[in-house]
Each structure stands twice: as structure tokens, then as C-alpha cells.
Motif scaffolding. Sequence first.
Motif, short mmCIF file in Angstrom:
data_model
loop_
_atom_site.label_atom_id
_atom_site.label_comp_id
_atom_site.label_asym_id
_atom_site.label_seq_id
_atom_site.Cartn_x
_atom_site.Cartn_y
_atom_site.Cartn_z
N MET A 17 54.89 75.77 17.67
CA MET A 17 56.51 75.46 17.63
C MET A 17 56.80 74.44 18.63
SD MET A 17 59.43 78.33 18.83
CE MET A 17 61.07 77.80 18.44
N LEU A 18 55.98 74.28 19.98
CA LEU A 18 56.33 73.08 20.66
C LEU A 18 55.77 71.86 20.06
CD1 LEU A 18 54.96 74.65 23.97
CD2 LEU A 18 57.24 74.45 23.42
N VAL A 19 54.82 71.97 19.28
CA VAL A 19 54.39 70.58 18.45
C VAL A 19 55.69 70.15 17.69
CG1 VAL A 19 52.82 69.50 16.92
CG2 VAL A 19 51.95 70.97 18.71
N LEU A 20 56.15 71.17 16.83
CA LEU A 20 57.22 70.80 15.79
C LEU A 20 58.57 70.35 16.53
CD1 LEU A 20 56.85 74.05 13.58
CD2 LEU A 20 56.31 71.82 13.03
N ILE A 21 58.73 71.02 17.68
CA ILE A 21 59.98 70.77 18.41
C ILE A 21 59.85 69.11 19.12
CG2 ILE A 21 61.15 71.22 20.58
CD1 ILE A 21 60.83 74.29 20.06
N PHE A 22 58.69 69.02 19.65
CA PHE A 22 58.55 67.77 20.30
C PHE A 22 58.27 66.78 19.32
CE2 PHE A 22 56.44 70.04 24.11
CZ PHE A 22 57.64 70.07 25.10
N GLY A 23 57.70 66.97 18.14
CA GLY A 23 57.70 65.94 17.30
C GLY A 23 59.07 65.67 16.59
N GLN A 24 59.84 66.69 16.23
CA GLN A 24 61.09 66.34 15.80
C GLN A 24 61.92 65.60 16.96
OE1 GLN A 24 63.54 69.90 14.82
NE2 GLN A 24 64.08 68.95 12.72
N SER A 25 61.81 66.16 17.94
CA SER A 25 62.63 65.47 18.95
C SER A 25 62.22 63.82 19.29
CB SER A 25 62.39 66.11 20.40
OG SER A 25 62.97 67.39 20.18
N PHE B 62 69.63 63.22 25.39
CA PHE B 62 69.45 63.42 24.22
C PHE B 62 68.35 64.24 23.50
CE2 PHE B 62 67.96 62.17 19.85
CZ PHE B 62 69.35 62.44 19.12
N VAL B 63 67.37 63.67 24.35
CA VAL B 63 65.89 64.66 23.72
C VAL B 63 66.09 66.10 24.40
CG1 VAL B 63 63.53 64.61 24.41
CG2 VAL B 63 64.42 62.45 23.71
N LEU B 64 66.62 66.19 25.42
CA LEU B 64 66.64 67.59 26.20
C LEU B 64 67.58 68.32 25.19
CD1 LEU B 64 66.97 66.87 30.09
CD2 LEU B 64 65.03 67.90 28.63
N LEU B 65 68.82 67.84 24.78
CA LEU B 65 69.81 68.66 23.90
C LEU B 65 69.10 68.59 22.34
CD1 LEU B 65 73.12 67.02 25.23
CD2 LEU B 65 72.13 69.11 25.91
N PHE B 66 68.69 67.64 22.00
CA PHE B 66 68.21 67.88 20.95
C PHE B 66 66.79 68.60 20.53
CE2 PHE B 66 65.76 66.72 16.98
CZ PHE B 66 66.78 66.38 15.92
N ALA B 67 65.99 68.85 21.60
CA ALA B 67 64.84 69.93 21.69
C ALA B 67 65.50 71.36 21.47
CB ALA B 67 64.17 69.72 22.90
N TRP B 68 66.60 71.49 22.33
CA TRP B 68 67.41 72.83 22.14
C TRP B 68 67.77 73.13 20.70
CZ3 TRP B 68 67.56 76.75 25.42
CH2 TRP B 68 68.58 77.90 25.27
N VAL B 69 68.43 72.25 19.94
CA VAL B 69 68.78 72.41 18.57
C VAL B 69 67.55 72.74 17.62
CG1 VAL B 69 69.96 71.21 16.64
CG2 VAL B 69 70.84 70.92 19.07
N SER B 70 66.49 71.82 17.98
CA SER B 70 65.38 71.75 17.25
C SER B 70 64.66 73.36 17.30
CB SER B 70 64.32 70.92 17.76
OG SER B 70 63.01 71.08 16.88
N GLY C 223 66.10 76.04 17.92
CA GLY C 223 67.13 76.86 16.92
C GLY C 223 66.62 76.78 15.62
N PHE C 224 66.52 75.74 15.15
CA PHE C 224 66.35 75.25 13.72
C PHE C 224 65.01 75.94 13.20
CE2 PHE C 224 63.99 72.31 10.83
CZ PHE C 224 64.75 72.52 9.76
N TRP C 225 64.09 75.72 14.02
CA TRP C 225 62.65 76.20 13.43
C TRP C 225 62.57 77.76 13.73
CZ3 TRP C 225 59.96 73.30 10.58
CH2 TRP C 225 59.96 72.01 10.93
N THR C 226 63.42 78.04 14.56
CA THR C 226 63.43 79.49 14.54
C THR C 226 64.22 80.30 13.51
OG1 THR C 226 63.45 79.61 17.22
CG2 THR C 226 64.08 81.69 15.98
N ALA C 227 65.27 79.66 13.23
CA ALA C 227 66.10 80.19 12.13
C ALA C 227 65.24 79.92 10.66
CB ALA C 227 67.46 79.50 12.03
#
Length: 284
Positions: free
Chosen positions: A1-9, A36-44, A46-50
Motif C-alpha cells: 500500500m505504501l508503494v502505491l501511495i508514494f508512487g501515486q503521490s 501538496f505531497v502530504l495532503l495528496f498522500a492522505w487522499v491516495s 483513502g482511494f486505495w482503501t476504498a
Amino acid sequence: MLVLIFGQSIIAANQMRTVLPGQGMQWLEITILSLFVLLFAWVSAGFWTALMGFFQLLRSHDRYAIDSEVGDEPIVAEARTALLVPICNEDVARVFAGVRATLESLRSTGNDRHFDIFILSDTSDPDIAIQETYAWLVMCRDLGAFGQVFYRRRQRRVKRKSGNLDDFCRRWGARYRYMVVLDADSVMSGQCLTRLVQMMEVHTRVGIIQTAPRASGRLNLYARMQQFATRVYGPLFTAGLHFWQLGESHYWGHNAIIRLAPFMQHCILAPLPVRAQCRGDFIP
């Protein structure tokens, strides 16, 4: 999950950089990109969880689901459960309305004989304490719940909520196999409580099962929006969290069933030192 979040961010930050006048090379732009990266990572996250929750619900199969092996087996007499309601200067009417609703729901299942309710008060205001005692008396009289619903107000209110639970465990914990700690405004259905006990009985190596709370009865606009969101998106995010945590869970501090014997043996920790950031007495 961290890889997906960091990659997307990182991809999003690179796109954001291209629209900045200095291409992200100025100090102000670096600050903007960092936020922006910090806030986008939070959104990311939520996206991958959902998204994973959506696929889990779509498949209707979860290999880590703890209730997959549980039927409607009767609860044995030894599997007694204590419902604990720690309170301190709370709204008395709200607290006892929730306790009454929970007890009535339990009785509708026919399994209420396996449950006792303890209202553990640390109230310091004597006027509120009198209201609590009277509300308990009225409820027990109306529902015939003497001997099933207990009210106890500590005279020495040490260690706050953790001390309140610690005191219960020392005095009455040995009488029960499980306990469920409720918030002052919690209401749990009898069906949910019965199911929790059945799951614990089947999975004897499980120490705690956490429910997914949902808001209800909110009044103001923002709270109503939160309530609507938990009803609509709650199952999606809960399934997603379950997917990423591989059957494990956070303990949110309430509305979870706990196996009492190992809890009393292993989970009473020493006070944290004064210099610690989260100092004081606690029960994990």
C-alpha cells in the motif's frame, strides 16, 4: 500500500510541478509541493482503501473474514460477557437511554442472560452522581434489571478511565470470559453483541474483535453529513482496511469484545515516565 501511495503521490507532485512558474525550483514552490505531497498522500490512502474495499465487496469473499466459520450456535453458560460503560460527568439521560436501548435489544435476542452491564462512574459532581443513581434505579425497576445492570461510583478516582477499567478487572473480571467497553454515548444491538461472543467462542486464539462504529442521531448539519458518510462509505472503507491489514485491526478503545483472562494477565502496563510525550497511566 505504501508503494502505491508514494508512487501515486510522486506522479501527482510531478504534474503539479509543471504548472508552477518556477517548475518547483523556488523555495516557496518547494514548500507548496511538500504540502501538496502530504495532503495528496492522505487522499491516495483513502482511494486505495476504498478501491480494495470495493473489490472485496464485489467478490463477496474475504479469506480473512473471522465470521466465515461462525453459525448460529447457542452461547454456553460459561461464556459470560460484561458490558462496561465508564462515565465521568456525562449527560445522564443520554447515557442511560443508550444502556436501556442496548439491554432491550439484547433481550429481544433471547441471549441477555449471558450479559451483565456495569455502569462505572467516576463522576465528581455530586448532583450528577445523584441523577445517575436515580436513573439507574428507575431503569432497573422498569426493566426488572436488578442483578443484571450494576452501578458503581468510585470514591477514589485514580488513573481516570484506565483506572476505572483496572478496578473492574480486579474486582469482577474473573467472573467473566469477555468484556465489551462502551463509550458514554455508545449503543450496540443485541444481534451484534451475540455475534461477537459467538465469533470469540469459535476462534479461541483471538483476543479482541473490533466492530466498525457508525454515527446515529446527530443533530447539526456537519454531524448529519458525517453520519450520512459513515452509512454510505463505512462498509467500503471497513472492507478496504480489512484487506490491507490482512485480518488484523486497530483497537479504537471502545465497542470491541475483549477476552478478559489474557487481557488481565498481559495488558496492565506500568505508568509511562513523566518525560514521555504520552505520559500517565493507561491500558492498551
